[in-house]
Motif scaffolding. Sequence first.
Motif, PDB file in Angstrom:
ATOM      1  N   PHE A 136       0.850  -1.193   0.000  1.00 27.62           N
ATOM      2  CA  PHE A 136       0.000   0.000   0.000  1.00 27.62           C
ATOM      3  C   PHE A 136       0.882   1.238   0.000  1.00 27.62           C
ATOM      4  CE2 PHE A 136       0.584  -1.421   4.402  1.00 27.62           C
ATOM      5  CZ  PHE A 136       1.040  -0.273   5.031  1.00 27.62           C
ATOM      6  N   ALA A 137       0.293   2.385  -0.307  1.00 30.65           N
ATOM      7  CA  ALA A 137       1.039   3.633  -0.381  1.00 30.65           C
ATOM      8  C   ALA A 137       1.314   4.173   1.015  1.00 30.65           C
ATOM      9  CB  ALA A 137       0.264   4.667  -1.203  1.00 30.65           C
ATOM     10  N   GLY A 138       2.456   4.825   1.170  1.00 29.23           N
ATOM     11  CA  GLY A 138       2.788   5.460   2.435  1.00 29.23           C
ATOM     12  C   GLY A 138       3.696   4.616   3.299  1.00 29.23           C
ATOM     13  N   ARG A 139       4.181   5.247   4.380  1.00 30.35           N
ATOM     14  CA  ARG A 139       5.110   4.577   5.293  1.00 30.35           C
ATOM     15  C   ARG A 139       4.389   3.655   6.253  1.00 30.35           C
ATOM     16  NH1 ARG A 139       6.994   9.777   8.065  1.00 30.35           N
ATOM     17  NH2 ARG A 139       4.779  10.160   7.615  1.00 30.35           N
ATOM     18  N   PHE A 140       3.137   3.961   6.604  1.00 27.42           N
ATOM     19  CA  PHE A 140       2.412   3.169   7.598  1.00 27.42           C
ATOM     20  C   PHE A 140       0.926   3.150   7.266  1.00 27.42           C
ATOM     21  CE2 PHE A 140       3.101   7.498   9.262  1.00 27.42           C
ATOM     22  CZ  PHE A 140       1.792   7.936   9.430  1.00 27.42           C
ATOM     23  N   GLY A 141       0.258   2.133   7.751  1.00 29.40           N
ATOM     24  CA  GLY A 141      -1.180   1.970   7.538  1.00 29.40           C
ATOM     25  C   GLY A 141      -1.618   0.631   8.073  1.00 29.40           C
ATOM     26  N   TRP A 142      -2.921   0.452   8.187  1.00 32.99           N
ATOM     27  CA  TRP A 142      -3.446  -0.821   8.669  1.00 32.99           C
ATOM     28  C   TRP A 142      -3.238  -1.943   7.662  1.00 32.99           C
ATOM     29  CZ3 TRP A 142      -8.813  -0.520  11.495  1.00 32.99           C
ATOM     30  CH2 TRP A 142      -8.650   0.141  12.725  1.00 32.99           C
ATOM     31  N   GLY A 143      -3.219  -1.622   6.371  1.00 35.85           N
ATOM     32  CA  GLY A 143      -3.042  -2.639   5.342  1.00 35.85           C
ATOM     33  C   GLY A 143      -4.293  -2.943   4.553  1.00 35.85           C
ATOM     34  N   TYR A 144      -5.433  -2.403   4.953  1.00 36.82           N
ATOM     35  CA  TYR A 144      -6.683  -2.725   4.258  1.00 36.82           C
ATOM     36  C   TYR A 144      -6.884  -1.887   3.002  1.00 36.82           C
ATOM     37  CZ  TYR A 144      -7.573  -5.593   8.262  1.00 36.82           C
ATOM     38  OH  TYR A 144      -7.453  -6.568   9.224  1.00 36.82           O
ATOM     39  N   ASP A 145      -5.937  -1.014   2.677  1.00 33.43           N
ATOM     40  CA  ASP A 145      -5.982  -0.228   1.455  1.00 33.43           C
ATOM     41  C   ASP A 145      -4.858  -0.640   0.519  1.00 33.43           C
ATOM     42  OD1 ASP A 145      -8.267   1.446   1.817  1.00 33.43           O
ATOM     43  OD2 ASP A 145      -7.164   2.515   3.371  1.00 33.43           O
ATOM     44  N   GLY A 146      -4.567  -1.920   0.472  1.00 31.27           N
ATOM     45  CA  GLY A 146      -3.548  -2.424  -0.427  1.00 31.27           C
ATOM     46  C   GLY A 146      -3.946  -2.264  -1.880  1.00 31.27           C
ATOM     47  N   VAL A 147      -2.950  -2.109  -2.759  1.00 31.98           N
ATOM     48  CA  VAL A 147      -3.212  -1.957  -4.190  1.00 31.98           C
ATOM     49  C   VAL A 147      -2.425  -2.962  -5.033  1.00 31.98           C
ATOM     50  CG1 VAL A 147      -3.910   0.455  -4.088  1.00 31.98           C
ATOM     51  CG2 VAL A 147      -1.487  -0.097  -4.281  1.00 31.98           C
ATOM     52  N   LEU A 148      -1.458  -3.635  -4.424  1.00 34.06           N
ATOM     53  CA  LEU A 148      -0.696  -4.682  -5.121  1.00 34.06           C
ATOM     54  C   LEU A 148      -0.830  -5.967  -4.304  1.00 34.06           C
ATOM     55  CD1 LEU A 148       2.534  -2.686  -6.117  1.00 34.06           C
ATOM     56  CD2 LEU A 148       0.529  -3.174  -7.537  1.00 34.06           C
ATOM     57  N   PRO A 149      -1.868  -6.761  -4.571  1.00 33.51           N
ATOM     58  CA  PRO A 149      -2.207  -7.888  -3.677  1.00 33.51           C
ATOM     59  C   PRO A 149      -1.164  -8.983  -3.593  1.00 33.51           C
ATOM     60  CG  PRO A 149      -4.064  -7.316  -5.105  1.00 33.51           C
ATOM     61  CD  PRO A 149      -2.871  -6.576  -5.618  1.00 33.51           C
ATOM     62  N   TYR A 150      -0.231  -9.064  -4.566  1.00 38.17           N
ATOM     63  CA  TYR A 150       0.766 -10.133  -4.565  1.00 38.17           C
ATOM     64  C   TYR A 150       2.103  -9.708  -3.948  1.00 38.17           C
ATOM     65  CZ  TYR A 150      -2.234 -12.735  -7.864  1.00 38.17           C
ATOM     66  OH  TYR A 150      -3.267 -13.421  -8.453  1.00 38.17           O
ATOM     67  N   ALA A 151       2.254  -8.429  -3.631  1.00 35.41           N
ATOM     68  CA  ALA A 151       3.545  -7.907  -3.184  1.00 35.41           C
ATOM     69  C   ALA A 151       3.521  -7.604  -1.693  1.00 35.41           C
ATOM     70  CB  ALA A 151       3.892  -6.637  -3.962  1.00 35.41           C
ATOM     71  N   TYR A 174      -6.526   4.256  14.543  1.00 35.84           N
ATOM     72  CA  TYR A 174      -6.533   4.214  13.078  1.00 35.84           C
ATOM     73  C   TYR A 174      -5.416   5.117  12.566  1.00 35.84           C
ATOM     74  CZ  TYR A 174      -7.672   4.939   8.237  1.00 35.84           C
ATOM     75  OH  TYR A 174      -7.579   5.019   6.877  1.00 35.84           O
ATOM     76  N   PHE A 175      -4.567   4.577  11.667  1.00 37.00           N
ATOM     77  CA  PHE A 175      -3.489   5.375  11.099  1.00 37.00           C
ATOM     78  C   PHE A 175      -3.305   5.025   9.630  1.00 37.00           C
ATOM     79  CE2 PHE A 175      -1.734   1.830  13.636  1.00 37.00           C
ATOM     80  CZ  PHE A 175      -1.128   1.061  12.650  1.00 37.00           C
ATOM     81  N   ALA A 176      -3.002   6.041   8.834  1.00 30.49           N
ATOM     82  CA  ALA A 176      -2.787   5.869   7.399  1.00 30.49           C
ATOM     83  C   ALA A 176      -1.951   7.037   6.907  1.00 30.49           C
ATOM     84  CB  ALA A 176      -4.116   5.811   6.647  1.00 30.49           C
ATOM     85  N   ASP A 177      -0.875   6.758   6.219  1.00 32.96           N
ATOM     86  CA  ASP A 177       0.071   7.783   5.805  1.00 32.96           C
ATOM     87  C   ASP A 177      -0.354   8.405   4.472  1.00 32.96           C
ATOM     88  OD1 ASP A 177       2.337   9.377   5.815  1.00 32.96           O
ATOM     89  OD2 ASP A 177       3.618   7.835   4.930  1.00 32.96           O
ATOM     90  N   TRP A 178      -1.532   9.022   4.473  1.00 35.89           N
ATOM     91  CA  TRP A 178      -2.015   9.673   3.260  1.00 35.89           C
ATOM     92  C   TRP A 178      -1.439  11.084   3.152  1.00 35.89           C
ATOM     93  CZ3 TRP A 178      -3.308   5.560   1.154  1.00 35.89           C
ATOM     94  CH2 TRP A 178      -4.253   4.661   1.650  1.00 35.89           C
ATOM     95  N   GLU A 179      -1.493  11.624   1.937  1.00 39.94           N
ATOM     96  CA  GLU A 179      -1.010  12.982   1.696  1.00 39.94           C
ATOM     97  C   GLU A 179      -2.036  13.762   0.878  1.00 39.94           C
ATOM     98  OE1 GLU A 179       2.758  12.581  -0.249  1.00 39.94           O
ATOM     99  OE2 GLU A 179       3.816  11.998   1.587  1.00 39.94           O
ATOM    100  N   GLY A 180      -1.884  15.081   0.873  1.00 37.54           N
ATOM    101  CA  GLY A 180      -2.692  15.949   0.021  1.00 37.54           C
ATOM    102  C   GLY A 180      -4.174  15.890   0.323  1.00 37.54           C
ATOM    103  N   GLU A 181      -4.988  15.892  -0.734  1.00 37.29           N
ATOM    104  CA  GLU A 181      -6.444  15.928  -0.585  1.00 37.29           C
ATOM    105  C   GLU A 181      -6.970  14.689   0.131  1.00 37.29           C
ATOM    106  OE1 GLU A 181      -8.224  16.553  -4.368  1.00 37.29           O
ATOM    107  OE2 GLU A 181      -7.411  18.582  -4.636  1.00 37.29           O
TER     108      GLU A 181
END
Length: 606
Positions: A157-172, A447-454
């Motif tokens: 998933f994007a960012g340095r940290f997150g729960w993992g439920y917003d993954g975008v590359l399921p095999y990596a 809850y934590f997610a390393d999002w940026e911008g909007e």
Amino acid sequence: MRCHHEMPFGARLQDGGGALFRLWAPAARQVELALETGAGPELHAARSEAKGWWECRVPQAAAGTLYRWRIDGGLLVPDPASRYNPEGPHGPSCLVDPGQFEWDADWRGRPWHETVLYELHVGTFTPEGTYAAAAGRLQALVDIGVTAVELMPVANFAGRFGWGYDGVLPYAPHDAYGPPDELKAFIQQAHRLGLMVFLDVVYNHFGPDGNYLHAYAPAFFSQTKKSPWGAAINFDGPDSDTVREFFIQNAVYWVQEYRFDGLRLDAVHAISDDSDRHVLRELSERVRTATAGRHVHLVLENEDNGHEHLASTPMHGSYDGQWNDDFHHVVHVALTGETQRYYHDYGAGTMDLLARCLTHGMVFEGSKRREGGAREVVAPAPPQPLSALVNFAHNHDQVGNRARGERLTALVPGQAAALPTLLALLTPAIPMLFFGEEWGAPEPFLYFADWEGELRDAVRAGRKREFGHVAADDLPDPCSSETFERSRPDVGHARSDAGRARLELVRTALAARRRWITPRQAQLLTGKHSAQRIGERGLSVQWRYEDGRLLSLELNLGDAPLQVEPQHLGPVEAELVYSHRWPADTPRGTWPAYAARWTFGEEITL
């Protein structure tokens, strides 16, 4: 032993050298493979195949080669089936040789009835936040009686940290936790200690940052169905055969190439499939076929309490277990009195609902949750096999989705703090601990997610709207690294007097489970259990077995002792299984405050 899952997606090394790269991009007009070099991308034209597939052979490609796909002469994207993206989903994919890791050949897993789950988040489980560091903590889990570790999602998933439920590359596997072989080494170490390893996988949506599929494969998303995260995954529309295969191959990939012992499928109530053969059924069939001869377990999360996929024994097309939110919610309400949001339906007749949960498995079978939390009213369903349900006092959702991430032990009277954990560990259902629970960790899990911008601004605003019922001026910032760090349980607390006492409590409870409950799971009856209310805050529960034996629970969730009539007492000649806050010299017929006692014996009729 070497393990390599062959699949139609992604990149594979060729026996004679070089590599074959394949991409499903039905909306692309031109596709090129871009190898990363110090002098810029080295482009190789891909050949268009049937049904939207593109293929490219590169003789000089080798393990470690970095690459991306270039779509229509412009957009550079990672491989959606990448085995490793060392710079995150916006960076290049890395060609991996799965066969370079040497596995032990003798591990076959453990049967489902022996399962004692332990859910953890790799990034906050240790100070280092890596697979390698987590491997060093496994022996401590074995020592208290845990038999299976469940990892929150590790898909990149994007960012340095997150729960993992917003993954975008399921095999990596997520790059911040370590390279693929370190995840394999973690699993191998667990196996050497007798631990199974489960993986939480998300097949209901992709994350909002780093997902490029809309640009070249919009058929991944339904044109007619929605999910809580936008367009639903296309499991039954045009071109859905390839989409289904992408996710089913992913499930088989994790249990074959990484030798995971189980998968927990997140939020399957958000998977919509009107096909004659539901994707969940097909996935189960394919996983069980691919892992014949091993104990590999499949678990669901279903917020709507659907139970049509569950079976009391492993079967092709079925699932071994399902997270039982009803158990958590009714215990939570019974001990805290909270009834807002999704606790709403558990506030009336709470002790009766707890009794039903302990004997029938669920409280609201097949009941969808409406917006705001309340459930639809449905006719009661038959009792579920208790061994097909996973009971817990804590998990990532129930702790982390609170405004301030408090664990249940911080919300209940101190004398009652251990009772939720004990009730999860000592029922015939499969128990689960949440990391840090074993020593009573005081830290929150936020809850934590390393999002940026909007996206960061939207998430912050959404949290404030969601928790408008509490003082919002000091809500933790979900996109702050401080929030991430605050969610890391300090193992030093395990060495305090209170921490050692809680560890011993969990260890002895799981030893009692291992002796009295686990060996008898196959004899457990369904629909024959019973419970009686004792006063306002007491329950007497009886779990029955085929041989006429009885596991009994005497429970007082009140702050005052109870006087109990003889007909509600357990068998006189019963053996003590476990007791909590119940002195040996307690007069028969008196139940101490905030106390529980389990006994085992022959059923008697008075």
